[in-house]
Structure formats: C-alpha cells, structure tokens
Design a protein around this motif. Structure first.
Motif, PDB file in Angstrom:
ATOM      1  N   GLY A  27      23.309  34.073  38.231  1.00 46.45           N
ATOM      2  CA  GLY A  27      22.121  33.267  37.991  1.00 46.45           C
ATOM      3  C   GLY A  27      22.266  32.563  36.742  1.00 46.45           C
ATOM      4  O   GLY A  27      22.597  33.309  35.782  1.00 46.45           O
ATOM      5  N   GLY A  28      21.950  31.290  36.449  1.00 46.85           N
ATOM      6  CA  GLY A  28      22.022  30.807  35.209  1.00 46.85           C
ATOM      7  C   GLY A  28      23.641  30.426  35.077  1.00 46.85           C
ATOM      8  O   GLY A  28      24.416  30.180  35.676  1.00 46.85           O
ATOM      9  N   ARG A  29      23.887  30.975  33.778  1.00 46.62           N
ATOM     10  CA  ARG A  29      25.243  30.936  33.305  1.00 46.62           C
ATOM     11  C   ARG A  29      26.027  32.463  33.791  1.00 46.62           C
ATOM     12  O   ARG A  29      27.235  32.592  33.666  1.00 46.62           O
ATOM     13  CB  ARG A  29      25.368  31.009  31.830  1.00 46.62           C
ATOM     14  CG  ARG A  29      25.190  29.530  31.288  1.00 46.62           C
ATOM     15  CD  ARG A  29      25.544  29.384  29.946  1.00 46.62           C
ATOM     16  NE  ARG A  29      27.020  29.831  29.557  1.00 46.62           N
ATOM     17  CZ  ARG A  29      28.191  29.114  30.006  1.00 46.62           C
ATOM     18  NH1 ARG A  29      28.197  27.761  30.231  1.00 46.62           N
ATOM     19  NH2 ARG A  29      29.106  29.794  29.692  1.00 46.62           N
ATOM     20  N   THR A  30      25.033  33.347  34.204  1.00 44.95           N
ATOM     21  CA  THR A  30      25.637  34.554  34.473  1.00 44.95           C
ATOM     22  C   THR A  30      26.540  34.626  35.788  1.00 44.95           C
ATOM     23  O   THR A  30      25.842  34.338  36.627  1.00 44.95           O
ATOM     24  CB  THR A  30      24.579  35.695  34.385  1.00 44.95           C
ATOM     25  OG1 THR A  30      24.086  35.850  33.145  1.00 44.95           O
ATOM     26  CG2 THR A  30      25.480  36.994  34.717  1.00 44.95           C
ATOM     27  N   TRP A  31      27.706  35.012  35.833  1.00 45.28           N
ATOM     28  CA  TRP A  31      28.339  35.053  37.181  1.00 45.28           C
ATOM     29  C   TRP A  31      29.670  36.418  37.029  1.00 45.28           C
ATOM     30  O   TRP A  31      30.251  36.421  35.867  1.00 45.28           O
ATOM     31  CB  TRP A  31      29.407  33.790  37.149  1.00 45.28           C
ATOM     32  CG  TRP A  31      29.946  33.873  38.739  1.00 45.28           C
ATOM     33  CD1 TRP A  31      29.490  33.361  39.729  1.00 45.28           C
ATOM     34  CD2 TRP A  31      31.369  34.486  38.866  1.00 45.28           C
ATOM     35  NE1 TRP A  31      30.555  33.818  40.643  1.00 45.28           N
ATOM     36  CE2 TRP A  31      31.681  34.169  40.127  1.00 45.28           C
ATOM     37  CE3 TRP A  31      32.274  34.880  38.283  1.00 45.28           C
ATOM     38  CZ2 TRP A  31      32.642  34.511  40.733  1.00 45.28           C
ATOM     39  CZ3 TRP A  31      33.521  35.176  38.508  1.00 45.28           C
ATOM     40  CH2 TRP A  31      33.804  35.108  40.080  1.00 45.28           C
ATOM     41  N   GLY A  32      29.446  37.221  37.817  1.00 43.06           N
ATOM     42  CA  GLY A  32      30.385  38.214  37.824  1.00 43.06           C
ATOM     43  C   GLY A  32      30.426  38.939  39.384  1.00 43.06           C
ATOM     44  O   GLY A  32      29.607  38.824  39.959  1.00 43.06           O
ATOM     45  N   VAL A  33      31.859  39.367  39.528  1.00 43.65           N
ATOM     46  CA  VAL A  33      32.055  40.071  40.683  1.00 43.65           C
ATOM     47  C   VAL A  33      32.630  41.254  40.563  1.00 43.65           C
ATOM     48  O   VAL A  33      33.433  41.454  39.635  1.00 43.65           O
ATOM     49  CB  VAL A  33      32.922  38.858  41.636  1.00 43.65           C
ATOM     50  CG1 VAL A  33      32.063  37.620  42.112  1.00 43.65           C
ATOM     51  CG2 VAL A  33      34.048  38.577  40.874  1.00 43.65           C
ATOM     52  N   TYR A  34      32.918  42.133  41.537  1.00 41.43           N
ATOM     53  CA  TYR A  34      33.642  43.266  41.651  1.00 41.43           C
ATOM     54  C   TYR A  34      35.394  42.882  41.544  1.00 41.43           C
ATOM     55  O   TYR A  34      35.719  41.756  41.853  1.00 41.43           O
ATOM     56  CB  TYR A  34      33.292  44.079  42.720  1.00 41.43           C
ATOM     57  CG  TYR A  34      33.605  43.725  44.360  1.00 41.43           C
ATOM     58  CD1 TYR A  34      34.184  44.829  44.946  1.00 41.43           C
ATOM     59  CD2 TYR A  34      33.573  42.631  44.573  1.00 41.43           C
ATOM     60  CE1 TYR A  34      34.472  44.579  46.320  1.00 41.43           C
ATOM     61  CE2 TYR A  34      33.908  42.320  46.137  1.00 41.43           C
ATOM     62  CZ  TYR A  34      34.414  43.224  46.781  1.00 41.43           C
ATOM     63  OH  TYR A  34      34.778  43.272  48.115  1.00 41.43           O
ATOM     64  N   GLN A  35      36.037  44.157  41.225  1.00 46.72           N
ATOM     65  CA  GLN A  35      37.330  43.606  40.947  1.00 46.72           C
ATOM     66  C   GLN A  35      38.144  43.083  42.058  1.00 46.72           C
ATOM     67  O   GLN A  35      38.966  42.435  41.850  1.00 46.72           O
ATOM     68  CB  GLN A  35      38.049  45.034  40.708  1.00 46.72           C
ATOM     69  CG  GLN A  35      39.632  44.886  40.269  1.00 46.72           C
ATOM     70  CD  GLN A  35      40.111  46.348  39.478  1.00 46.72           C
ATOM     71  OE1 GLN A  35      39.933  46.419  38.374  1.00 46.72           O
ATOM     72  NE2 GLN A  35      40.296  47.228  40.450  1.00 46.72           N
ATOM     73  N   LYS A  36      38.041  43.641  43.318  1.00 51.94           N
ATOM     74  CA  LYS A  36      38.605  43.203  44.425  1.00 51.94           C
ATOM     75  C   LYS A  36      38.471  41.645  44.774  1.00 51.94           C
ATOM     76  O   LYS A  36      39.336  40.792  44.970  1.00 51.94           O
ATOM     77  CB  LYS A  36      38.093  43.764  45.820  1.00 51.94           C
ATOM     78  CG  LYS A  36      38.892  43.556  47.031  1.00 51.94           C
ATOM     79  CD  LYS A  36      38.572  44.245  47.985  1.00 51.94           C
ATOM     80  CE  LYS A  36      39.378  44.015  49.507  1.00 51.94           C
ATOM     81  NZ  LYS A  36      38.900  44.838  50.645  1.00 51.94           N
ATOM     82  N   SER A  37      37.364  41.012  44.299  1.00 53.58           N
ATOM     83  CA  SER A  37      37.073  39.593  44.279  1.00 53.58           C
ATOM     84  C   SER A  37      38.292  38.737  43.370  1.00 53.58           C
ATOM     85  O   SER A  37      38.471  37.840  43.806  1.00 53.58           O
ATOM     86  CB  SER A  37      35.674  39.004  44.299  1.00 53.58           C
ATOM     87  OG  SER A  37      34.903  39.615  45.299  1.00 53.58           O
ATOM     88  N   PHE A  38      38.383  39.406  42.188  1.00 52.87           N
ATOM     89  CA  PHE A  38      39.359  39.000  41.242  1.00 52.87           C
ATOM     90  C   PHE A  38      40.811  38.890  42.018  1.00 52.87           C
ATOM     91  O   PHE A  38      41.503  38.047  41.606  1.00 52.87           O
ATOM     92  CB  PHE A  38      39.280  39.603  39.977  1.00 52.87           C
ATOM     93  CG  PHE A  38      37.917  39.208  39.114  1.00 52.87           C
ATOM     94  CD1 PHE A  38      38.186  37.694  38.391  1.00 52.87           C
ATOM     95  CD2 PHE A  38      37.150  40.158  38.832  1.00 52.87           C
ATOM     96  CE1 PHE A  38      36.816  37.497  37.815  1.00 52.87           C
ATOM     97  CE2 PHE A  38      35.947  39.773  38.012  1.00 52.87           C
ATOM     98  CZ  PHE A  38      35.868  38.465  37.535  1.00 52.87           C
ATOM     99  N   LEU A  39      41.228  39.968  42.500  1.00 59.65           N
ATOM    100  CA  LEU A  39      42.381  40.432  42.844  1.00 59.65           C
ATOM    101  C   LEU A  39      42.853  39.681  44.374  1.00 59.65           C
ATOM    102  O   LEU A  39      44.109  39.199  44.619  1.00 59.65           O
ATOM    103  CB  LEU A  39      42.749  41.785  42.938  1.00 59.65           C
ATOM    104  CG  LEU A  39      42.367  42.657  41.551  1.00 59.65           C
ATOM    105  CD1 LEU A  39      42.672  44.201  41.720  1.00 59.65           C
ATOM    106  CD2 LEU A  39      43.265  41.892  40.468  1.00 59.65           C
ATOM    107  N   TYR A  40      41.849  39.617  45.251  1.00 55.44           N
ATOM    108  CA  TYR A  40      42.028  38.976  46.483  1.00 55.44           C
ATOM    109  C   TYR A  40      41.554  38.082  46.982  1.00 55.44           C
ATOM    110  O   TYR A  40      41.357  37.473  48.305  1.00 55.44           O
ATOM    111  CB  TYR A  40      41.824  40.215  47.542  1.00 55.44           C
ATOM    112  CG  TYR A  40      42.679  41.579  47.416  1.00 55.44           C
ATOM    113  CD1 TYR A  40      43.918  41.493  48.123  1.00 55.44           C
ATOM    114  CD2 TYR A  40      42.221  42.649  46.456  1.00 55.44           C
ATOM    115  CE1 TYR A  40      44.694  42.988  48.025  1.00 55.44           C
ATOM    116  CE2 TYR A  40      43.188  43.668  46.379  1.00 55.44           C
ATOM    117  CZ  TYR A  40      44.398  43.862  46.996  1.00 55.44           C
ATOM    118  OH  TYR A  40      45.467  44.946  46.998  1.00 55.44           O
ATOM    119  N   HIS A  41      41.134  37.106  46.165  1.00 56.02           N
ATOM    120  CA  HIS A  41      40.507  35.452  46.621  1.00 56.02           C
ATOM    121  C   HIS A  41      41.520  34.737  47.253  1.00 56.02           C
ATOM    122  O   HIS A  41      41.058  33.882  47.858  1.00 56.02           O
ATOM    123  CB  HIS A  41      39.712  35.019  45.316  1.00 56.02           C
ATOM    124  CG  HIS A  41      40.853  34.728  44.096  1.00 56.02           C
ATOM    125  ND1 HIS A  41      41.549  33.586  44.296  1.00 56.02           N
ATOM    126  CD2 HIS A  41      41.332  35.344  43.093  1.00 56.02           C
ATOM    127  CE1 HIS A  41      42.423  33.297  43.117  1.00 56.02           C
ATOM    128  NE2 HIS A  41      42.170  34.524  42.385  1.00 56.02           N
TER     129      HIS A  41
END
Length: 602
Positions: free
Chosen positions: A523-537
């Motif tokens: 939301g807005g500038r904030t964006w974050g995902v859990y670790q698996k999304s970083f590793l398995y996108h």
C-alpha cells in the motif's frame, strides 16, 4: 654438497649438474667448526648490476647460489691437486697453500641453468670454455642468473687469511622503458615485443679466463608482461632491432607502431632502451577505464554488508530505469550497478550544455553484477572524440569540464538491451520495518530483510519493469477488460493499468514475517512479501507470484473489495504471464543468484 676429486665443482642441487661426470662427484661439505685456521676463507658476496656506470652496488646474500664452481689457478695453470671445500653456500675454503700469488676462479648460478640450455664444462686450462650455450638455437631471455670472477690473492707464510670476494654478474640486463603520451594509448596496448635485427648476436661461451667466444642470434620476445631481461653479453652493438607496439582501441580497431632500438649488453651492466611512443590516437579524449582491482572496485549488497549500509537509502537505493548509476567525483567516474547480471563493452557517453551531441567519454570492458567502480578520468586540453552520430570532433577541456557533463550509456550487451527498455519510474530502497536481520527477531509482521533478499528484489523488479514494456503483456491485460474490477466493483480501464503501474513512485521493500498468518503487505510505497516469494518467483511455486502481484494491486490503490488483489489480476493475469515468460526476462533463472542455497536465508 658435492665436489669432484679433481677440485672441479661444487653443486648445491646435484640434479642441476647436467654437464658433469657424475661418478667423479663426492661430498665435499666442510663444517666451519672443524676449521683449524691453516687455510684461506673466501666470503662470497653477489654484486647487483651497474646502473650508473660508476661503482657497482653490492648486495650481501646469505645463500645466493644454487650451483657453485671453483678452481685454483697457480702461475697461470689450473692446480688440479688443490682441494677446495665449501663450509657453507657463501664460503669457499682452500687449505695447504704455500707462500705465493694465486687466482680463484668462481662460476656461480642462481636458478636452474639447464632451463636455459646451458652447460657447465670441466676445465683443465684457463682458456677452456667453462659455461656455454648451444649456438644452433636463438638466445632467449635467461631464466637463471650467472656470476663469474677471477679473484687474485696472496698467501704469506701460510698465515690465516679471510678475504671477501665480490662476484659480478656474468650476464647483462636490459630494461625497456616505453612511454606513452596518453593513457588512452597506454591502456589500448594489446601486445608489445622486441624484434631483433638479423645481425643481433650474443656470445655463446664464457671461458675460465673471463673471455667470450662463439655467437648466436637473439630471439624475439614479448614486453607485455615483463620489462627487464637477462642476456649473455652481446658483441659490439649486437643488441638492435625494433620495439613493436600493437594497440586495439575500444572500437576494436588495430594500429601497429615500430621504434628502433640499439644498445650493447655487457656483463654486469644494466642498459635501458628508452622509447617515446608516438601514436595516431595520442589526442583521443576518450578514457579507458582502469583495470578492476580491490582499490577501485567492490561488490554491493553482499551477505557481509551491514544493515546500516544496505538499509540506508543514502547508500543503497536506485531507480529501476537507471540501474547503472553514474556520477563524477573529482577526477574519478563513479559507477554503481544494481543488477544480478554483469554487462560488457560499455561506453559512457557525455554531453555538456554547449555540445550538440553526446560523445564517447569512458569505455569499460566489463561491469560485473552489483559492481561499485571508480575509474580515474583525464580530460585533455584539446581532445578528439567520436560523437553519437559518428562524427570525429575536437573539444577543449573547458567544454568537457566534468562537473558540467550529463551521461548516458551506449551498450550492445543483450542483457543491457533488455533492461534499458524499462520506463518505470520506481525508486527502490530496502527497509527493516523494525525487524532485526542479525538475530532474526521480527517486529510484528516484519522480519529484518537481508542482502540475499535485497538481491532477489532487484532481480524481481527488473523483470517486472521489463515485463511492463512487452506488447504481449499489454495485450494480455486488455483481455481482462470487464473482469478486473475496482473497489466499487466497477470495470477498470485495462488499457491504463500498465502505465499506472509504471508511474508509481516506487517501493520501500521489506520482508514479511509469516508467523501471524500474513504472506504480504502493500500500500502506497510499502511493499513486502514473505521469503518464498523472493526465492521462488521464477516458477511461481506455491503461488508466490500471486502474493507479489496481490501487493502490487494494493500499491495501485486497490483493496480486497477489488479483483486487483484477491482476483484475476494476481491469480490468472500478471502472475501467469510472469511465470510463462520468465525465460525471456532479464534475470531468467534462480541459478543466477543461487539464493535458495544461501546460508543467510531464514
């Protein structure tokens, strides 16, 4: 230590004694503790080369020699009955000498003379060849160092006597000092070599009395890696030829230049060939980047980089459309590359306000992944530059004043061609949100993001930025007209979704803690995902891409009432296209970063 019974030779490394009659060699070492004071001790010192033509400098070497040969000369004849002993590698001892005048002949070698094709001969008279090289082969630079002396000494009433012997070099040294008018030419040198003339000759043999005989031609040799060389003494003016310099400029154009050289190489002398290179590209103003070393290059976002650096936007942040940051710092060009993949053959183009076109300012052959590079810059008073349109023009130092220059990149690397298409305006930085990356202790729904996640975030957003430029993606989004609904369940104009996404200001990227049942926050500038999304996108494993685009839906201003979060945008449109086309994206495989096996993941 071994020596012939006929006072022939001592060799500290017996396997190197290739020219000796081995059945005549016996151990002749002699501990100084047993010396009874009835002989003559000679302390050996090896001399360096005479650089000045004046007194030769000496260097005291404790154990300078690998091979040491010695004879006693009495009244001009070899005294074959006189035994020579070697208490240590720097001492010669002769016993039982009567009152009179003698000569001690010494031949010493440091290194493996057999590697030079040399032979050491047994001698019976002072005019005999002692050291020789084959005349049927050309003389190459010597690998070993050779020393020779004919030392005259006297014995009076058999008294104790200790003498110091300075052993001069039996070879000559030649250095090549090639000076270039411009750094551009110096850095363009591809090959430099010495090509001797047909009448270049060195002697092939050293006699016991110090004279030389025989001749052999001198071979060509490279000056690219080494600038100092050892040769057997040459006949008068016997070292002549040409220094040949071959350059290849940053446009792969070759130029060869030749310079005459002529000297005489004498034993124990150091001669220098001075060359002032004159080159047709001496006035080229383009800079060639310095070779990358630990002094001017390091890697950013490494696992060892502290959070005080990577989570500090003043030190680690970038715009997705400008992953290669360039700025001038005094006399250096500073480049920082936010990319998991390196690029090659990069030209930094520069333009001042008074110029009509960009010109080739700096060329760098290789910019590695996540590189931080500083390369020195020199601006010529009047430099010749090639413009973007191919014109060759001269500009003054005032016109090329670094502080006034703007920059852009010219590069045909396929990877750069892809990421240079990105138009998105996203400004990206990395945030901890209270999580501790060292201990791993979370803060509510946030964990402390680590460099391994930051690198994957760079890869992910380069891919998404590139995806937004693809016509096929635009077509796919259009097919969801009437399906993608806003917070009020009204149809979204799908023709504007990609441009709206590209025009977002950017993202404060964090790592989400899943302990509270949350996989992503946005939301807005904030964006974050859990670790698996970083590793398995790369494969959308377990729907991790769905989480990525779900949170981007929030950044676009949509709530869970829309279909831009829970719905077809993140589950069927963007996520599916990302997975199905990953092979064509800039960072197309998890094997590039290898983050899944990184020990720093949670």
């Amino acid at each position: 230590m071994r020596i012939s019974r006929v006072i022939f030779i001592c060799c500290f490394l017996l396997p190197m004694l290739g020219a000796c009659t081995r059945d005549e060699i016996e151990d002749n070492s002699y501990p100084l503790s047993e010396y009874d004071g009835t002989g003559v001790l000679f302390r050996l010192k090896a001399e360096s080369f005479d650089d000045t033509g004046s007194a030769t400098r000496t260097v005291d070497l404790t154990a300078p020699f690998d091979t040491l040969c010695a004879y006693i000369l009495k009244e001009g004849q070899i005294d074959i009955d006189r035994e020579v002993k070697f208490p240590d590698p720097a001492t010669i001892m002769v016993e039982g000498l009567e009152t009179g005048t003698y000569n001690l002949l010494v031949l010493a070698v440091k290194g493996n003379y057999e590697a030079d094709g040399a032979r050491i001969h047994k001698i019976e008279k002072s005019s005999s060849p002692w050291l020789s090289f084959p005349e049927n082969t050309s003389a190459k630079p010597l690998k070993a160092q050779y020393y020779y002396t004919n030392h005259k000494f006297s014995v009076i009433n058999g008294k104790i006597k200790i003498e110091e012997i300075r052993i001069p070099q039996a070879v000559g040294m030649v250095s090549f000092d090639v000076q270039y008018k411009s750094d551009y030419v110096r850095k363009s040198v591809h090959d430099c070599q010495f090509i001797p003339s047909e009448d270049s000759r060195s002697y092939s043999a050293l006699h016991a009395d110090g004279s030389h005989s025989g001749q052999r031609s001198i071979a060509s040799f490279s000056l690219s890696e080494q600038k100092q060389f050892l040769f057997f003494p040459t006949v008068k003016d016997g070292f002549s030829g040409q220094v040949v310099v071959n350059t290849i400029n940053h446009r792969k154009e070759s130029v060869g230049t030749e310079y005459d050289a002529k000297i005489t190489l004498d034993a124990a002398k150091h001669s220098t060939v001075h060359v002032q290179a004159v080159h047709p590209e001496d006035n080229v103003g383009t800079n060639l980047a310095d070779e990358l070393t630990s002094l001017n290059y390091y890697t950013i976002l490494t696992d060892e980089e502290p959070a005080s650096v990577y989570a500090n936007a003043n030190q680690r942040s970038f715009r997705i459309a400008e992953p290669l940051q360039i700025n001038m710092e005094k006399d250096s060009l500073h480049m920082r590359f936010y990319s998991p993949v390196g690029i090659k053959e990069v030209t930094v183009m520069a333009k001042s306000p008074t110029m009509d076109e960009y010109v080739e300012f700096v060329y760098i052959a290789d910019i590695p992944a996540f590189a931080d590079i500083k390369t020195s810059i020199k601006v010529l008073k009047k430099g010749v530059y090639r413009t973007e349109s191919g014109k060759v023009q001269q500009f003054s130092a005032e016109e090329m004043k670094p502080a006034s220059l703007s920059f852009k990149i010219a590069c045909k690397d396929p990877y750069w061609t892809k990421i240079s298409r990105i138009k998105a305006k996203w400004y990206i930085k990395f945030v901890l949100n209270g999580g501790d990356p060292v201990t791993g202790v979370p803060n509510k729904n946030w964990r402390g993001i680590r460099p391994v996640h930051c690198r994957e975030a760079v890869a992910l957003y380069l891919n998404i930025g590139y995806m937004c430029t693809l016509e096929n993606f635009q077509k796919r989004v259009l097919t969801f007209q009437g399906v993608l609904l806003d917070n009020n369940k009204k149809a979204i104009d799908t023709s504007k979704i990609i441009s709206r996404l590209e025009n977002l200001s950017g993202f404060d990227i964090g790592l989400v803690h899943t302990g509270n049942g949350v996989a992503g926050l946005g939301g807005g500038r904030t964006w974050g995902v859990y670790q698996k999304s970083f590793l398995y996108h790369y494969e959308n494993s377990g729907g991790c891409c769905t989480t990525i685009f779900h949170e981007l839906g929030h950044c676009l201003g949509y709530s869970h009432n829309s279909t831009m979060t829970y719905g077809q945008w993140a589950s069927g449109c963007a996520d599916v296209f990302y997975k199905n086309n990953i092979k064509d994206f800039p960072v197309n495989s998890h094997t590039i970063l290898k983050s899944r096996s990184n020990p720093n993941i949670y």
